[in-house]
Design a protein around this motif. Structure first.
Motif: not given
Lengths: 85, 239
Positions: A21, A23, A32, A35, B67, B180, B189-190
């Motif tokens: 991804c 970022l 990320q 999370k 988000e 994502g 979440t991814s």
């Protein structure tokens, strides 16, 4: 923006992030990863058992691992007393 | 232009040739949108509705922590914001997830149809009721299903919806989304999506790679998802 890959390493083995991804910086990638770990842990908690031995490896576009975020450091465990029998 | 809309409607209703012509005349114009382009912004006064012809769109809301929750994915043939005909504004945004082609339908033309063609009015009403049914099912997923079941359910639903408009190929279909994007649909979440997709793949159930979903074991996928297509109202009958 650079692309980061968030691979998972856990008891089951290695799960590659083939997609990556975009970022802004490594700090955003770390967030990320945190999370992601929390999301996985929270679902395990619903099942009654959490395994904090896994980790997420953050790799850059060249495939270099720039940091590793362990599940254990993604959450603060306040009460580690053994569960009641 | 409205071929996919007709396929979607005719899976559930009887639309004759004259009615199909009336629907075709609803379209004022078509426009291409780039990936990530906003098609409708929340709270803006609207006088046209959008019909998705090609591509994929979603309705979503942003949350203060940065988000995003995607409430529904839209596939070709979906009359995405028919809702605005009555609501006149939307409480959420509508975005193209990939390059998409959209037909604009002025609200006045929709008003004319509701006056002159009561059955088509009911068919359009049906379309918004179907969206509500899809949202209810999504609430069950977000509130009660595991990550594995959430993903499995979405893959089952998209198969059915894309199959109706002729966009499946055997057991596969194109799903030009990222992990994502899926995470934003499923409240995950991814990273979590990636791990869960691996479970589906290693179980020989389904895979999502390179923008293509392949269902290897439909029965197992439906079992994992507890998928019951009843909420998609696939009975073809006069509404």
């Amino acid at each position: 923006m650079p692309t980061f890959f968030l691979h998972i390493r856990n008891g089951l083995g290695f799960i590659e992030d083939e997609e990556g991804c975009e970022l802004p910086d490594p700090e955003a990638a770390r967030l990320q990863a945190v999370k992601g770990a929390r999301s996985i842990i929270s679902e395990e908690a619903l099942g009654g058992e959490i395994d904090l031995s896994g980790s997420i490896e953050v790799a850059d576009q060249a495939g270099r691992v720039v940091m590793t975020v362990s599940y254990a450091e993604a959450v603060r465990v306040r009460d580690a007393r053994p569960p009641p029998r | 232009v409205i071929e996919k809309l007709l396929m979607k409607m005719r899976a559930r209703d009887e639309i004759d040739a004259a009615e199909a012509r009336v629907l075709a005349e609803l379209v004022l114009d078509t426009q291409e949108f780039a990936a990530d382009a906003n098609v409708v912004r929340a709270e803006v006064e609207l006088s046209t509705s959008n019909l998705l012809l090609e591509g994929m769109m979603c309705r979503y809301k942003d949350v203060a922590n940065g988000e995003r929750q995607i409430m529904e994915l839209h596939v070709p043939g979906d009359f995405v914001d028919l809702h605005s005909f009555i609501l006149k504004r939307l409480d959420h945004n509508v975005m193209a997830l990939v390059p998409s082609r959209i037909a604009f339908v002025p609200h006045e033309r929709l008003a004319d149809v509701t006056r002159a063609h009561p059955h088509l009015a009911r068919t359009l009403w049906f379309s918004t009721l179907l969206d509500a049914a899809i949202h209810r099912e999504s609430m069950v997923s977000l509130g009660r299903r595991t990550a594995l079941a959430r993903i499995a359910h979405l893959l089952c639903e998209l198969y059915v919806r894309l199959d109706i408009v002729g966009l499946t190929d055997g057991a596969s279909y194109k799903l030009p989304l990222t992990q994502g994007d899926l995470a934003e649909c499923l409240g995950l979440t991814s990273v979590h999506v990636n791990r869960t997709l691996k479970e589906l793949r290693e179980g020989g159930i389904a895979s999502f790679q390179g923008g293509t979903v392949t269902i290897d074991d439909r029965a197992a996928l439906e079992r994992v998802a507890e998928f019951n297509p009843s909420y998609l109202y696939l009975e073809r009958r006069r509404r």
